[in-house]
Design an enzyme around this catalytic site. Structure first.
Site, PDB file in Angstrom:
ATOM      1  CB  SER A  80      -0.812   0.025   1.070  1.00  0.00           C
ATOM      2  OG  SER A  80      -1.342   1.259   1.495  1.00  0.00           O
ATOM      3  CE1 TYR A 130      -4.029  -2.646   5.440  1.00  0.00           C
ATOM      4  CE2 TYR A 130      -3.015  -0.190   4.936  1.00  0.00           C
ATOM      5  CZ  TYR A 130      -3.538  -1.260   4.300  1.00  0.00           C
ATOM      6  OH  TYR A 130      -3.945  -1.545   3.267  1.00  0.00           O
TER       7      TYR A 130
HETATM    8  N1  LIG Z   1      -8.888  -0.136  -0.894  1.00  0.00           N
HETATM    9  C1  LIG Z   1      -7.675   0.850  -0.693  1.00  0.00           C
HETATM   10  O1  LIG Z   1      -7.709   2.000  -0.429  1.00  0.00           O
HETATM   11  C2  LIG Z   1      -6.315   0.043  -0.466  1.00  0.00           C
HETATM   12  C3  LIG Z   1      -5.422   0.821  -0.694  1.00  0.00           C
HETATM   13  C4  LIG Z   1      -3.930   0.141  -0.842  1.00  0.00           C
HETATM   14  C5  LIG Z   1      -3.639  -1.005  -0.624  1.00  0.00           C
HETATM   15  N2  LIG Z   1      -4.956  -2.003  -0.199  1.00  0.00           N
HETATM   16  C6  LIG Z   1      -4.936  -3.216  -0.142  1.00  0.00           C
HETATM   17  O2  LIG Z   1      -5.295  -4.015  -1.334  1.00  0.00           O
HETATM   18  C7  LIG Z   1      -5.738  -5.162  -1.097  1.00  0.00           C
HETATM   19  C8  LIG Z   1      -7.003  -5.656  -1.349  1.00  0.00           C
HETATM   20  O3  LIG Z   1      -8.101  -4.753  -0.892  1.00  0.00           O
HETATM   21  P1  LIG Z   1      -9.189  -4.400  -1.586  1.00  0.00           P
HETATM   22  O4  LIG Z   1      -9.386  -2.812  -1.577  1.00  0.00           O
HETATM   23  O5  LIG Z   1      -9.719  -5.031  -2.688  1.00  0.00           O
HETATM   24  O6  LIG Z   1     -10.232  -4.540  -0.272  1.00  0.00           O
HETATM   25  P2  LIG Z   1     -11.386  -5.728  -0.232  1.00  0.00           P
HETATM   26  O7  LIG Z   1     -12.324  -5.566  -1.014  1.00  0.00           O
HETATM   27  O8  LIG Z   1     -11.844  -5.596   1.357  1.00  0.00           O
HETATM   28  O9  LIG Z   1     -10.577  -6.941  -0.235  1.00  0.00           O
HETATM   29  C9  LIG Z   1      -9.983  -7.623   0.707  1.00  0.00           C
HETATM   30  C10 LIG Z   1      -9.984  -9.423   0.062  1.00  0.00           C
HETATM   31  O10 LIG Z   1      -9.101  -9.926   1.258  1.00  0.00           O
HETATM   32  C11 LIG Z   1      -9.823 -11.243   1.661  1.00  0.00           C
HETATM   33  N3  LIG Z   1      -9.255 -11.397   3.054  1.00  0.00           N
HETATM   34  C12 LIG Z   1      -9.079 -10.857   4.234  1.00  0.00           C
HETATM   35  N4  LIG Z   1      -8.816 -11.481   5.210  1.00  0.00           N
HETATM   36  C13 LIG Z   1      -8.308 -12.689   4.752  1.00  0.00           C
HETATM   37  C14 LIG Z   1      -8.000 -13.948   5.238  1.00  0.00           C
HETATM   38  N5  LIG Z   1      -7.681 -14.092   6.505  1.00  0.00           N
HETATM   39  N6  LIG Z   1      -7.746 -14.959   4.401  1.00  0.00           N
HETATM   40  C15 LIG Z   1      -8.154 -15.149   2.963  1.00  0.00           C
HETATM   41  N7  LIG Z   1      -8.622 -13.872   2.283  1.00  0.00           N
HETATM   42  C16 LIG Z   1      -8.780 -12.727   3.183  1.00  0.00           C
HETATM   43  C17 LIG Z   1     -11.213 -10.655   1.667  1.00  0.00           C
HETATM   44  O11 LIG Z   1     -11.954 -11.942   1.653  1.00  0.00           O
HETATM   45  P3  LIG Z   1     -13.056 -12.344   2.667  1.00  0.00           P
HETATM   46  O12 LIG Z   1     -13.271 -11.283   3.519  1.00  0.00           O
HETATM   47  O13 LIG Z   1     -13.920 -13.109   1.888  1.00  0.00           O
HETATM   48  O14 LIG Z   1     -11.949 -13.345   3.220  1.00  0.00           O
HETATM   49  C18 LIG Z   1     -11.225  -9.785   0.175  1.00  0.00           C
HETATM   50  O15 LIG Z   1     -11.403 -10.818  -0.714  1.00  0.00           O
HETATM   51  C19 LIG Z   1      -5.572  -5.237   0.402  1.00  0.00           C
HETATM   52  O16 LIG Z   1      -4.197  -6.100   0.780  1.00  0.00           O
HETATM   53  C20 LIG Z   1      -5.382  -4.001   0.980  1.00  0.00           C
HETATM   54  O17 LIG Z   1      -4.636  -3.778   2.245  1.00  0.00           O
HETATM   55  C21 LIG Z   1      -6.159  -1.196  -0.392  1.00  0.00           C
END
Ligand SMILES: NC(=O)c1ccc[n+]([C@@H]2O[C@H](COP(=O)([O-])OP(=O)(O)OC[C@H]3O[C@@H](n4cnc5c(N)ncnc54)[C@H](OP(=O)(O)O)[C@@H]3O)[C@@H](O)[C@H]2O)c1
Length: 242
Positions: A141, A154
């Protein structure tokens, strides 16, 4: 064994992981999906198969070693190999000062942003070494390069992914295995809602499909070099990201 490339996506049930699964399947990859919400995974797999693609849905909590191993084993049993592991899961992100976090929240932030990345890599490395090729992409991130108050645990997890991935790349490049980190700024997914972030922070975000497009660029470089780190941000992001 077929010539098609196989991508395993940890955290595929929503957001970036879902967008990456749909995009890469349309481009001819066989995709193996894991997350905890099995119903969502099955819907995505069904959509891919309806369009003629190949998908496997594996319910797994990647913070548990045995389930990480199961995800990789099921992928190899089904598709014969793993060309790309996209470690993209993430949770444990309530936006609050560190002293307000419970010990359980701290543990979850580290497990679900850092520990599971190590487990996924440990599970996939024997497979990639056997293949003499592979590419691991770990999602960090912008908060894995700099830091913002309200996200201390985080940020600790995401900075850890950066350090771990550097060391791992040094170790495994001799086996023709690439390691990269993908570091987006704000993305328009459920993540911001789960963190309790509202406007103006949440406006002007990347779309998950844009992050998926960048992932595809990253994993389709020719064989002799690797893009080590790819940082992304929307031109519309309101808070200065750098
Ligand atoms: N959105 C932002 O602004 C942002 C910015 C920078 C980086 N990121 C990073 O981008 C990545 C994707 O996030 P996103 O924005 O697409 O959010 P999201 O829609 O909340 O996706 C997170 C995914 O991780 C899965 N997950 C969480 N805990 C897990 C576990 N213990 N085992 C297996 N799967 C798990 C969730 O599925 P389940 O709940 O079904 O397990 C979901 O599919 C993350 O690493 C996040 O930190 C996000």
């Amino acid at each position: 064994m077929s010539d098609e490339r196989v991508v395993a996506i940890a955290g595929a049930s929503s957001g970036v992981g879902r967008a990456a699964a749909l995009r890469l399947a349309r481009s001819g990859y066989a995709v193996s999906l894991c997350a905890r919400r099995e119903n969502l995974l099955k819907e995505i797999a069904a959509e891919i198969e309806k369009d003629g693609g190949k998908a496997l849905a594996v319910k797994a909590d990647m913070t548990k070693w045995t389930e990480s191993e199961k995800f990789i084993h099921r992928t190899v049993d089904t598709f014969g190999r793993v060309d790309v592991l996209f470690n993209n899961a993430g949770s444990g992100i309530r936006f609050t000062d560190f002293e307000n976090m419970s010990v359980d929240e701290i543990d979850e932030a580290i497990a679900a942003n850092l520990t599971y990345v190590l487990y996924g890599c440990k599970a996939v490395l024997p497979v990639m070494k056997r293949q003499k090729s592979g590419h691991i992409v770990n999602t960090t991130s912008i908060l894995g390069k700099r830091a913002r108050s309200g996200f201390a645990a985080y940020s600790a997890g995401k900075h850890g992914v950066d350090g771990f991935s550097r060391a791992l790349f040094n170790e495994v490049k001799k086996y023709n295995i690439k390691v990269s980190i993908l570091g987006p700024a704000l993305i328009n997914t459920d993540w911001a809602k789960k963190a309790g972030i509202t406007t103006p922070f949440a406006s002007g975000a990347l779309e998950p499909e844009e992050v998926a497009e960048a992932l595809q660029l990253l994993i389709e470089t020719s064989s002799g070099y690797s893009i080590w780190s790819m940082d992304l941000m929307s031109l519309g992001q309101v808070i200065d990201p750098l």
